[in-house]
Design a protein around this motif. Sequence first.
Motif, PDB file in Angstrom:
ATOM      1  N   LEU A 125       0.830  -1.203   0.000  1.00 15.76           N
ATOM      2  CA  LEU A 125       0.000   0.000   0.000  1.00 15.76           C
ATOM      3  C   LEU A 125       0.862   1.250   0.000  1.00 15.76           C
ATOM      4  O   LEU A 125       0.568   2.222  -0.701  1.00 15.76           O
ATOM      5  N   LEU A 126       1.921   1.248   0.778  1.00 19.24           N
ATOM      6  CA  LEU A 126       2.821   2.402   0.839  1.00 19.24           C
ATOM      7  C   LEU A 126       3.464   2.632  -0.523  1.00 19.24           C
ATOM      8  O   LEU A 126       3.554   3.765  -0.991  1.00 19.24           O
ATOM      9  N   ALA A 127       3.878   1.585  -1.181  1.00 19.06           N
ATOM     10  CA  ALA A 127       4.509   1.715  -2.495  1.00 19.06           C
ATOM     11  C   ALA A 127       3.531   2.290  -3.506  1.00 19.06           C
ATOM     12  O   ALA A 127       3.895   3.113  -4.342  1.00 19.06           O
ATOM     13  N   GLY A 128       2.283   1.913  -3.430  1.00 19.25           N
ATOM     14  CA  GLY A 128       1.266   2.430  -4.336  1.00 19.25           C
ATOM     15  C   GLY A 128       1.009   3.908  -4.140  1.00 19.25           C
ATOM     16  O   GLY A 128       0.730   4.642  -5.081  1.00 19.25           O
ATOM     17  N   CYS A 129       1.130   4.375  -2.909  1.00 21.44           N
ATOM     18  CA  CYS A 129       0.872   5.781  -2.607  1.00 21.44           C
ATOM     19  C   CYS A 129       2.004   6.693  -3.060  1.00 21.44           C
ATOM     20  O   CYS A 129       1.773   7.836  -3.409  1.00 21.44           O
ATOM     21  N   VAL A 130       3.225   6.217  -3.027  1.00 20.51           N
ATOM     22  CA  VAL A 130       4.353   7.073  -3.353  1.00 20.51           C
ATOM     23  C   VAL A 130       4.720   7.024  -4.825  1.00 20.51           C
ATOM     24  O   VAL A 130       5.466   7.880  -5.293  1.00 20.51           O
ATOM     25  N   SER A 131       4.208   6.077  -5.569  1.00 17.72           N
ATOM     26  CA  SER A 131       4.564   5.933  -6.969  1.00 17.72           C
ATOM     27  C   SER A 131       4.290   7.191  -7.800  1.00 17.72           C
ATOM     28  O   SER A 131       5.143   7.600  -8.586  1.00 17.72           O
ATOM     29  N   PRO A 132       3.133   7.851  -7.675  1.00 11.00           N
ATOM     30  CA  PRO A 132       2.917   9.079  -8.449  1.00 11.00           C
ATOM     31  C   PRO A 132       3.930  10.177  -8.112  1.00 11.00           C
ATOM     32  O   PRO A 132       4.391  10.894  -9.004  1.00 11.00           O
ATOM     33  N   ALA A 133       4.305  10.295  -6.855  1.00 11.46           N
ATOM     34  CA  ALA A 133       5.305  11.295  -6.461  1.00 11.46           C
ATOM     35  C   ALA A 133       6.648  10.970  -7.106  1.00 11.46           C
ATOM     36  O   ALA A 133       7.365  11.868  -7.557  1.00 11.46           O
ATOM     37  N   MET A 134       6.991   9.696  -7.166  1.00  9.65           N
ATOM     38  CA  MET A 134       8.244   9.290  -7.799  1.00  9.65           C
ATOM     39  C   MET A 134       8.205   9.552  -9.300  1.00  9.65           C
ATOM     40  O   MET A 134       9.183  10.030  -9.881  1.00  9.65           O
ATOM     41  N   ASP A 135       7.082   9.254  -9.935  1.00  9.64           N
ATOM     42  CA  ASP A 135       6.965   9.489 -11.377  1.00  9.64           C
ATOM     43  C   ASP A 135       7.111  10.966 -11.696  1.00  9.64           C
ATOM     44  O   ASP A 135       7.746  11.332 -12.691  1.00  9.64           O
ATOM     45  N   ASP A 136       6.533  11.831 -10.871  1.00  5.53           N
ATOM     46  CA  ASP A 136       6.680  13.280 -11.063  1.00  5.53           C
ATOM     47  C   ASP A 136       8.135  13.702 -10.940  1.00  5.53           C
ATOM     48  O   ASP A 136       8.629  14.504 -11.727  1.00  5.53           O
ATOM     49  N   ALA A 137       8.835  13.160  -9.940  1.00  3.83           N
ATOM     50  CA  ALA A 137      10.247  13.502  -9.744  1.00  3.83           C
ATOM     51  C   ALA A 137      11.097  12.991 -10.899  1.00  3.83           C
ATOM     52  O   ALA A 137      12.020  13.677 -11.346  1.00  3.83           O
ATOM     53  N   ARG A 138      10.786  11.808 -11.401  1.00  2.90           N
ATOM     54  CA  ARG A 138      11.566  11.228 -12.497  1.00  2.90           C
ATOM     55  C   ARG A 138      11.388  11.994 -13.807  1.00  2.90           C
ATOM     56  O   ARG A 138      12.199  11.856 -14.721  1.00  2.90           O
ATOM     57  N   ALA A 139      10.316  12.774 -13.905  1.00  2.00           N
ATOM     58  CA  ALA A 139      10.087  13.576 -15.111  1.00  2.00           C
ATOM     59  C   ALA A 139      11.106  14.720 -15.201  1.00  2.00           C
ATOM     60  O   ALA A 139      11.277  15.316 -16.264  1.00  2.00           O
ATOM     61  N   LYS A 140      11.779  15.014 -14.098  1.00  2.00           N
ATOM     62  CA  LYS A 140      12.802  16.057 -14.041  1.00  2.00           C
ATOM     63  C   LYS A 140      14.175  15.389 -13.918  1.00  2.00           C
ATOM     64  O   LYS A 140      14.272  14.223 -13.574  1.00  2.00           O
ATOM     65  N   PRO A 141      15.244  16.148 -14.153  1.00  2.00           N
ATOM     66  CA  PRO A 141      16.580  15.559 -13.970  1.00  2.00           C
ATOM     67  C   PRO A 141      16.808  15.144 -12.510  1.00  2.00           C
ATOM     68  O   PRO A 141      16.292  15.775 -11.589  1.00  2.00           O
ATOM     69  N   ALA A 142      17.596  14.099 -12.325  1.00  2.00           N
ATOM     70  CA  ALA A 142      17.918  13.630 -10.974  1.00  2.00           C
ATOM     71  C   ALA A 142      18.707  14.695 -10.227  1.00  2.00           C
ATOM     72  O   ALA A 142      19.437  15.484 -10.830  1.00  2.00           O
ATOM     73  N   THR A 143      18.557  14.700  -8.901  1.00  2.00           N
ATOM     74  CA  THR A 143      19.314  15.617  -8.061  1.00  2.00           C
ATOM     75  C   THR A 143      20.802  15.329  -8.205  1.00  2.00           C
ATOM     76  O   THR A 143      21.619  16.242  -8.283  1.00  2.00           O
ATOM     77  N   ARG A 144      21.158  14.049  -8.254  1.00  2.00           N
ATOM     78  CA  ARG A 144      22.562  13.643  -8.413  1.00  2.00           C
ATOM     79  C   ARG A 144      22.586  12.280  -9.086  1.00  2.00           C
ATOM     80  O   ARG A 144      21.780  11.399  -8.763  1.00  2.00           O
ATOM     81  N   VAL A 145      23.512  12.069 -10.001  1.00  2.00           N
ATOM     82  CA  VAL A 145      23.713  10.776 -10.661  1.00  2.00           C
ATOM     83  C   VAL A 145      25.098  10.283 -10.253  1.00  2.00           C
ATOM     84  O   VAL A 145      26.082  11.006 -10.379  1.00  2.00           O
ATOM     85  N   LEU A 146      25.140   9.051  -9.751  1.00  2.00           N
ATOM     86  CA  LEU A 146      26.377   8.474  -9.232  1.00  2.00           C
ATOM     87  C   LEU A 146      26.561   7.066  -9.799  1.00  2.00           C
ATOM     88  O   LEU A 146      25.653   6.514 -10.412  1.00  2.00           O
ATOM     89  N   ALA A 147      27.720   6.493  -9.557  1.00  2.00           N
ATOM     90  CA  ALA A 147      27.998   5.128 -10.014  1.00  2.00           C
ATOM     91  C   ALA A 147      28.778   4.381  -8.954  1.00  2.00           C
ATOM     92  O   ALA A 147      29.482   4.981  -8.142  1.00  2.00           O
ATOM     93  N   SER A 148      28.611   3.067  -8.960  1.00  2.00           N
ATOM     94  CA  SER A 148      29.325   2.204  -8.028  1.00  2.00           C
ATOM     95  C   SER A 148      29.813   0.971  -8.768  1.00  2.00           C
ATOM     96  O   SER A 148      29.168   0.506  -9.711  1.00  2.00           O
ATOM     97  N   ALA A 149      30.920   0.435  -8.327  1.00  2.00           N
ATOM     98  CA  ALA A 149      31.432  -0.819  -8.880  1.00  2.00           C
ATOM     99  C   ALA A 149      30.799  -2.022  -8.186  1.00  2.00           C
ATOM    100  O   ALA A 149      31.002  -3.159  -8.601  1.00  2.00           O
ATOM    101  N   LYS A 150      30.011  -1.769  -7.139  1.00  2.00           N
ATOM    102  CA  LYS A 150      29.397  -2.849  -6.358  1.00  2.00           C
ATOM    103  C   LYS A 150      28.103  -3.333  -7.008  1.00  2.00           C
ATOM    104  O   LYS A 150      27.445  -2.586  -7.737  1.00  2.00           O
ATOM    105  N   PRO A 151      27.697  -4.577  -6.714  1.00  2.00           N
ATOM    106  CA  PRO A 151      26.438  -5.115  -7.248  1.00  2.00           C
ATOM    107  C   PRO A 151      25.224  -4.324  -6.727  1.00  2.00           C
ATOM    108  O   PRO A 151      25.217  -3.854  -5.591  1.00  2.00           O
ATOM    109  N   THR A 152      24.218  -4.199  -7.558  1.00  2.00           N
ATOM    110  CA  THR A 152      23.025  -3.404  -7.255  1.00  2.00           C
ATOM    111  C   THR A 152      22.347  -3.801  -5.945  1.00  2.00           C
ATOM    112  O   THR A 152      22.033  -2.925  -5.131  1.00  2.00           O
ATOM    113  N   PRO A 153      22.078  -5.099  -5.682  1.00  2.00           N
ATOM    114  CA  PRO A 153      21.398  -5.443  -4.425  1.00  2.00           C
ATOM    115  C   PRO A 153      22.192  -5.033  -3.181  1.00  2.00           C
ATOM    116  O   PRO A 153      21.616  -4.598  -2.180  1.00  2.00           O
ATOM    117  N   LEU A 154      23.510  -5.134  -3.258  1.00  2.00           N
ATOM    118  CA  LEU A 154      24.364  -4.756  -2.135  1.00  2.00           C
ATOM    119  C   LEU A 154      24.280  -3.251  -1.870  1.00  2.00           C
ATOM    120  O   LEU A 154      24.156  -2.815  -0.721  1.00  2.00           O
TER     121      LEU A 154
END
Length: 117
Positions: free
Chosen positions: A12-41
């Motif tokens: 339920l929480l994920a369903g409520c925040v999804s529209p807010a995330m979609d709105d934010a994703r329509a704009k450039p990210a605050t910061r873009v970074l990279a890691s050599a580590k695996p994604t789940p970690l």
Amino acid sequence: MRMLIGVMSVALLAGCVSPAMDDARAKPATRVLASAKPTPLVAECIKFSWQDENVFGVDASAYINTEKSGQLTVYTRNAESFADLLPQGTGTAVSYYAKQPDDSSAMRRLAMLATCL
């Protein structure tokens, strides 16, 4: 039974925040970074660091959502801050979003995220 209630609450929480995330994703990210580590970690590290009550007080919440595309999203309550993590080769590409990027809490979350890279 408790597990079912927990799973339903997160869904339920994920369903409520999804529209807010979609709105934010329509704009450039605050910061873009990279890691050599695996994604789940990286995702688990960010989640754990964002749950530090000594740093974030009673609003120390963080959750992980997995998309079908393999993208992981670590987000806070009401998606005030969140990070999209995409596997990139053997590492991870991280896009950090904050509703109010100059807010002290958002800056602390970005700093905590950076320690996980």
